[in-house]
Scaffold this active site. Structure first.
Site, PDB file in Angstrom:
ATOM      1  N   TYR A  36     -37.624 155.914  17.030  1.00 37.03           N
ATOM      2  CA  TYR A  36     -39.021 155.574  16.757  1.00 37.03           C
ATOM      3  C   TYR A  36     -39.070 154.066  16.537  1.00 37.03           C
ATOM      4  O   TYR A  36     -38.469 153.547  15.597  1.00 37.03           O
ATOM      5  CB  TYR A  36     -39.546 156.326  15.534  1.00 37.03           C
ATOM      6  N   HIS A  62     -50.801 168.965  14.011  1.00 38.62           N
ATOM      7  CA  HIS A  62     -49.613 168.314  13.458  1.00 38.62           C
ATOM      8  C   HIS A  62     -48.935 169.257  12.465  1.00 38.62           C
ATOM      9  O   HIS A  62     -49.594 169.852  11.611  1.00 38.62           O
ATOM     10  CB  HIS A  62     -49.995 167.019  12.743  1.00 38.62           C
TER      11      HIS A  62
END
Length: 619
Positions: free
Chosen positions: A231, A433
């Site tokens: 990330y 999510h």
């Protein structure tokens, strides 16, 4: 009906019927062979608007379109380096067991295509109902194009039901000739998975204004780390004095050659209460990342592999810039640079990891990101983002070892009556999510105890594939309606007009949870402190998870009062009493949709279709 005196029609003998059946079957096979042997032009790219690389090297590229009138998906698979065939298909979570497959294989001289399935041990079988319909095959300089069709629902128990939400696509490459379908050993081939949303909504693209401008938020030519998952965070900022604009569209900007590595991207706006944010360009999990970057959480744009451009409705745009809006933006890119193993490619969590491994593709540079389209001509409504579901708190827990466990969050009618305008809001997009335990997410709109409609549902949800998805139709929510989100954990709904309500979530009442700990401790004769200084996670950890304690916890979540968070963007709750609120009661639930079976197909024998691909290579 037979009239008086007439003679009955002579019926053909069993032998004649058998001959007729064989004749028509041969005609059908001949027509299919004729179609797939035609060397016609490659279909136009516009015929297949959605595209995604399947494998890390980009050797397999899938394009598709969706026909809702036909209730079918048309696939175009480009094989850039054809060896001795491939497997393509779908399964519940990306497994190669109990999978629904289209298979192309060759013995080096003759090639065949067929609809197959794998059993619980991974053994392949030809399907008695051939529902992957081959439409064409063509060799071109860039590789082999395979065109085939598949209905959403086939009513074949061996087939995967294509429905809204995430689809786990699986693939395998045959590097050696095989004599038959049954001779394929799927555990010994290069294989992997890719997640997509196959059933894209059929939405009319709104007209864009003449004063539209663009802004690219991209990584500054970074070197992608040679590890499977990275990330990457990069801070950008708007020009000083940038006035209020509306974002009306955004799309990905992917560095050429990195299409298979850039998994998903998001642009966040930082909190306005800070005057400045430090510049940063590096891994998001690095100890060198400034803590202040954690206050950059307001989503401006989100993209995941396989998604196209995102358009706002003509009457709304997402505001950024101007007073009360931070100039600072954080770009976050998830690079999926799979490790390359001897004998197997590994993607995500679907494959076993052999003992011998080498690093992923090293030294790849990247300047990917997101291109924002914005206008100074403000639209009638500011769009907003509202967070629904479960509060991030340890009081909602899943016992260890559960195969399935439902957690439900509520946005109650009491909150919507207080916070929504009389004319209501319109939800046009949704981003589901969860954390790693999430497997299925459903958001349902209810009113007066009756479920009205599903806002968004994903029965094959993966926490590794989260994107903002435009809804097939706008969902109107009026004051007094409330939402139910089942499973774990959050739905970010995109709507207009923007209101002060930014978060509408719930959790079980903490007092009732303490009663649960007291009960199970007494029942199990455990001496565990439930005093305030002992944390909830510690108390959960101390519970002996037998059947009784599991069932009591499930019951608690089903009847105990809830703590409501009906919050403004300032994180302050709206005025009112929000603790120990009664659990919303549902008296009438929506019916589960029944898959629609396609019309009975014409004569398609349960046998592979020969393809005229010539003699394939032998390395």
């Amino acid at each position: 009906m037979q009239t008086s005196g007439s003679q009955p029609c002579p019926c053909p003998s069993f032998r004649l019927r058998e001959v007729a059946s064989m004749y028509f079957t041969m005609i059908a096979v001949f027509l299919v062979i004729l179609v797939v042997a035609l060397q016609g032009s490659v279909p136009r790219g516009s015929d297949f608007p959605y595209k995604v690389p399947l494998d890390p090297q980009g050797l397999l590229e899938l394009s598709w379109n969706v026909s809702y009138p036909e209730q079918a998906v048309h696939f175009q698979l480009l094989v850039r380096d054809l060896q001795f065939g491939l497997l393509f298909g779908m399964s519940d979570r990306g497994e190669f067991e109990n999978a629904d497959l289209a298979v192309l294989w060759s013995d080096g001289h003759n090639s065949y295509f067929g609809d197959a399935w794998s059993d619980a041990k991974g053994r392949l079988h030809m399907d008695s109902q051939q529902d992957y319909q081959l439409l064409g095959a063509r060799k071109a300089p860039e590789g082999l194009y395979l065109l085939f069709r598949r209905a959403f629902s086939t009513c074949d128990p061996k087939d995967y039901l294509i429905e809204d939400g995430t689809v786990h696509l699986i693939y395998g490459i045959l590097e050696k000739p095989v004599r038959s379908l049954q001779a394929i050993n799927i555990s010994a081939i290069h294989r992997g998975l890719q997640r997509v949303q196959l059933l894209k909504p059929n939405i009319t693209i709104p007209e864009l204004p003449s004063d539209m401008k663009t802004m690219e938020i991209t990584a500054p030519d970074i070197v992608i780390p040679s590890q499977e998952t990275t990330y990457w965070c990069y801070m950008a900022e708007l020009p000083d004095g940038f006035p209020k604009h509306h974002i009306i569209m955004y799309e990905p900007v992917i560095t050429a050659g990195n299409e298979a590595l850039v998994h998903h991207m998001e642009v966040f706006q930082c909190a306005a209460e800070f005057d400045s944010f430090p510049h940063y360009n590096g891994p998001c999990d690095s100890k060198m990342k400034p803590n202040r970057l954690n206050y950059c959480r307001h989503v401006l744009a989100a993209w995941a592999m396989g998604a196209q451009a995102f358009y706002y409705p003509e009457e709304a745009g997402l505001a950024f810039g101007g007073p009360g809006s931070s100039r600072y933006l954080r770009l976050e890119i998830h690079y999926h640079n799979p490790l390359v193993f001897e004998g197997e490619w590994v993607r995500g969590d679907a494959q076993c990891i052999p003992s011998e491994a080498v690093a992923g593709q090293p030294g790849r540079r990247d300047s990917s990101g997101i291109r924002l389209y914005y206008t100074a001509t403000l639209r009638p409504y500011d769009a907003g983002i509202m967070e629904l579901g479960l509060v991030y708190t340890p009081v909602m827990a899943i016992p260890p070892g559960e195969d399935a466990f439902i957690l439900t969050g509520y946005c109650t009618d009491k909150c919507t009556q207080l916070a929504l305008p009389a004319a209501g809001i319109r939800i046009f997009a949704s981003q589901l999510h969860t954390h790693l335990a999430g497997r299925k997410v459903v958001t349902v709109l209810s009113r007066d105890g009756r479920e009205q409609q599903v806002v968004n549902a994903d029965g094959h949800y993966s926490p590794h594939f989260q994107e903002i998805r435009m809804l097939k139709e706008v969902v109107a929510v009026f004051p007094g309606g409330f939402g139910i989100l089942e499973e774990m954990c959050v739905n970010y709904v995109h709507y207009y007009p923007q209101t002060q309500l930014e978060l509408c979530k719930s959790s079980v009442d903490p007092g009732y949870l303490r009663r649960y700990f007291n009960l199970v401790n007494r029942f199990n004769d455990e001496e565990v402190c439930t005093c305030p200084q002992v944390s909830v996670p510690q108390q959960f950890f101390s519970v002996p998870w037998n059947t009784f304690n599991r069932d009591v916890l499930k019951s608690l979540y089903d009847f105990a009062p809830i703590s409501m968070h009906c919050n403004k963007s300032s994180a302050i709750r709206f005025p009112g009493e929000w603790e120990k609120q009664p659990l919303p009661t549902i008296t009438e639930r929506l019916r589960e949709p029944v898959p629609r079976c396609p019309p009975a197909p014409g004569p398609r024998p349960a046998a592979p279709v020969p393809l005229n691909l010539g003699e394939l290579r032998r390395d």
